[in-house]
Every structure is written in C-alpha cells, then in structure tokens.
Design an enzyme around this catalytic site. Structure first.
Site, PDB file in Angstrom:
ATOM      1  N   ALA A 108      27.057 -26.625 -45.398  1.00  0.00           N
ATOM      2  CA  ALA A 108      25.609 -26.806 -45.495  1.00  0.00           C
ATOM      3  C   ALA A 108      25.121 -28.119 -44.896  1.00  0.00           C
ATOM      4  O   ALA A 108      24.102 -28.159 -44.196  1.00  0.00           O
ATOM      5  CB  ALA A 108      25.185 -26.708 -46.959  1.00  0.00           C
ATOM      6  N   LYS A 165      37.645 -16.471 -49.224  1.00  0.00           N
ATOM      7  CA  LYS A 165      38.078 -17.733 -48.600  1.00  0.00           C
ATOM      8  C   LYS A 165      38.036 -18.884 -49.601  1.00  0.00           C
ATOM      9  O   LYS A 165      38.802 -19.845 -49.475  1.00  0.00           O
ATOM     10  CB  LYS A 165      37.246 -18.007 -47.360  1.00  0.00           C
ATOM     11  CG  LYS A 165      35.731 -18.035 -47.588  1.00  0.00           C
ATOM     12  CD  LYS A 165      35.187 -19.427 -47.710  1.00  0.00           C
ATOM     13  CE  LYS A 165      33.684 -19.427 -47.869  1.00  0.00           C
ATOM     14  NZ  LYS A 165      33.077 -20.770 -47.848  1.00  0.00           N
TER      15      LYS A 165
END
Length: 251
Positions: A51, A102
């Site tokens: 992010a 993941k």
C-alpha cells in the site's frame, strides 16, 4: 435501504484478502458472499501492491479476476494508470485465493527470518508455499489455470509479501522477541490487522474437515505455530518430508 439502490447491471469489485468459514467444513470466498448478498457479479483485484508504495506512485502491476469478459476492458481502464498496470483474467477464484494464501506463506517466510535460517531456506519455503497454493486451488476449486499463478496476483505478490509485507515482519518479530502475535500486531502494525494467522486458521479448518492436512504440511505447520501447538523451530522438520520432495520429474 442500500440493497434497493443497487442497479441490476452494477458490478462489484473486491480488494479483500481472506476467506470466511462456510458451514460444513469449507471456506467461502468473499467475492461469492458479495454476489449472493448484492445479487450482482463481483470481480477481484489482487497483486504485488504494497500500500505505501502504491501511495507513493512507484510502478507496480496488479491482476483483476473477472468472469464476465464484457467487463474486462472497462475494469482495466478504470484502475490502470501510468504506474499501476492492470492485467485482467477470467480465473477469478484463483486470483482471489492467491491473495489470501500468500499471507500464510509469508508467515512461514517470517519464521525463517526470525530463526536466522538464511535465503536458501526461505526460498524453499516460498517455493513449497507456491506449490501448496496451486494444489489448494486444484483440489478445492478445480478449473483454475496454472498461468494465473504467474500473474501479479500469484508469484509476484508472494515474493513481495514474503520479503516486504506486514505478515513476514510480524512473524519474524514473533520469533525474535518471544511476544505473542497479538502483542506484535499491536506494536508493529498500529491498528492494521495481521491477516496470515486468521487465514491459516480458515484454511486449516477446511483441510482438517477433508483430512488433507498431511498434503499441505507448510500451511498446517504455520497454523500450528500461530496457535501455539508447535514451536517455530519445528517448521523445517514439518516440511522436510514435503510431498514435493517425493516426485521425480524424469520421463
């Protein structure tokens, strides 16, 4: 009130990385839940998109999974920019599953970092994690395409998360400090949530009900470490006899 205002030709897109538990021992994909409740199609966006780096405008890629091909170009054009490049694929379920799994592998990579086991071991954990991700989709959601795992949502996001993500960072600190995961989460993430342990629990819930834990030793070990059933030092012993090591690829 909100449901009545949604147009029947609307399209949702989910950026949520995780699962929900379904009755009977399975898991439910968030995009499926959205579709059921809103009664509109739901695409997913997953990728190697840390992010802070996206916010800073650094170049990156992402993957949008959308079953309805008629929406593909519109979705790409809506999200794509000079430094945020988009590939749209139809394999929506696999794209979403990659985005969740993941984080489980990243916990394993963080444990390796915390134990100081080096890059060779970490590379093995990442590879075995990728193989378990592929196998999970093959068994639980058959019909996925192997090529999806080579998109940004797959191997790229896996590598990024295993080297730079919050799950890896917290797992490393968990080993080095001896603090609980909850304590590490509170200290390091400052209000953000640690996704790996919860996803590992949801995955284990499904594997246990289907008697598949031995086929996924990395996922299982990560869950057991996160819940205090085994020590982080047991990770390598658990994956040393991984099913991947029994194959001989010679024709």
């Amino acid at each position: 009130m909100l449901l009545g205002k949604i147009k029947t030709n609307a399209l949702a897109i989910s950026l949520i990385k995780g699962f929900d538990k379904a009755e009977g021992g399975g898991i439910d994909l968030i995009s499926h839940i959205i579709t059921r409740h809103l009664k509109i199609p739901c695409a997913v966006l997953m990728g190697a998109n840390l992010a802070n780096e996206v916010a800073e405008g650094h170049f990156c890629e992402t993957t949008i999974g959308c079953r309805e091909t008629k929406y593909a170009k519109t979705l790409r054009d809506l999200f794509q920019s000079e430094n945020f490049r988009v590939v749209v694929v139809q394999d929506s379920d696999a794209v979403e599953i990659c985005g969740a799994l993941k984080n489980v592998v990243a916990m394993g990579a963080g444990f390796v970092d915390g134990l100081g086991l080096g890059d060779n071991t970490k590379a093995a954990v990442i590879r075995l994690g990728l193989m378990e991700m592929i196998r999970f989709v093959e068994i639980m959601y058959p019909g996925g395409k192997l090529t999806t795992f080579f998109e940004s949502c797959g191997i790229a996001d896996l590598i990024t998360t295993c080297y730079g993500g919050r799950n890896r960072r917290c797992a490393e600190a968990f080993v080095k400090t001896g603090k609980t995961l909850a304590e590490v989460e509170a200290e390091l993430l400052k209000g953000q949530k640690l996704q790996g342990p919860l996803t590992a629990e949801e995955v284990n819930y499904m594997l246990k009900n289907k008697n598949l834990e031995e086929k996924f030793p990395l996922f299982t070990a990560v869950h057991e470490i996160c819940t205090g059933q085994i020590k982080p030092q047991c990770l390598i012993a658990r994956i040393r006899a991984h099913p991947e090591h029994s194959y001989v690829y010679i024709s």
